[in-house]
Scaffold this motif. Sequence first.
Motif, short mmCIF file in Angstrom:
data_model
loop_
_atom_site.label_atom_id
_atom_site.label_comp_id
_atom_site.label_asym_id
_atom_site.label_seq_id
_atom_site.Cartn_x
_atom_site.Cartn_y
_atom_site.Cartn_z
N HIS A 57 0.87 -1.18 0.00
CA HIS A 57 0.00 0.00 0.00
C HIS A 57 0.90 1.23 0.00
O HIS A 57 2.14 1.10 -0.01
N HIS A 93 6.00 2.68 3.75
CA HIS A 93 6.18 1.57 2.79
C HIS A 93 6.71 2.06 1.44
O HIS A 93 7.04 1.24 0.59
N ASP A 137 -0.06 -3.90 5.94
CA ASP A 137 -0.66 -3.49 7.22
C ASP A 137 -2.11 -3.96 7.32
O ASP A 137 -2.90 -3.38 8.07
ZN LIG Z 1 3.03 0.46 7.78
#
Ligand SMILES: [Zn+2]
Length: 221
Positions: free
Chosen positions: A62, A67, A163
Motif C-alpha cells: 500500500h 512503505h 498493514d
Molecule cells: Zn506500515
Amino acid sequence: MIHKEIVVGPFQCNCKILACPKTGEAVIVDPGDESKEILKALKNLKTPSGQDLKVKYLFHTHAHLDHIAATRDVREDQVSSKIALHKNDEILYQQLKMQGGFFGLNLSDPLPIEHYFEDEEIISVGSLKFSIIHTPGHSPGGVSIRLHENSESNVKEMLFSGDTLFQGSIGRTDLWGGDFDILIKSIRQRIFSLDDDIPVCPGHGPNTLVGIEKRENPFCS
Ligand SMILES: [Zn+2]
Ligand SMILES: [Zn+2]
C-alpha cells in the motif's frame, strides 16, 4: 530462494528482498525507508553461481509513507525495475510529500507508478510466482502478496500482508480511506480462506501463520 529481510525506518517496516536463485531476478517488497541499507543488502546478495541480482519490481502492499519512502531512490538505482501498486492507492502515493510533511520530513515527489496491481493477478519473476490479493480496509488499494511454493527453486509458500493483518492485530482504519468493516471482510474472505499453514509476513512486527490468526486474532477470529 534468495530471501533477505531488512527492518527500515522509524516505523520499522519489514522490507523484503526476494530473488530467483537461477536467474537472479528479484523483487523488493515495501522499500519504506533507508534506501542505502536496502541497496547495500541487495548488492551483497548473489545467486549460487555468483551473479548479481536484478530487480524487476518494487512491490508495494500500500502507499503509506513507511512503505514507499525509499521507492524513488531504489528505483533510480535499479533501472530495470518497475514501481507496482494498486490503483486505489494512487492518490495516497501522489501525496508522499504531504505524508512526509506530517512528520516533519522533506521528501521528493514520487516517480510514476509503472505497474498497477489487479486483484488475482499472477506475476512471475524468474521461478518466483506471486499472486495479488486485493485486501482493502487499511487503505483502499491495500494488497496482500502471495508467494507460491516451487520446490524446484526451494521457494516456500508465504503471504506478505502489509498493514492488513499483523500477529495478533490488524491495521488501523482511522487514516484516509480506512474502513474497519471492509478490513475485517478482506481478512476473513481473502486471507482466512488460505491454507492454515501458510506463513504470514506482515508489514511490521513478527511473522505468524494464517491458522494461528484465524483461531486467535482478537479482532477477526
Ligand atoms: Zn506500515
Ligand atoms: Zn499503512
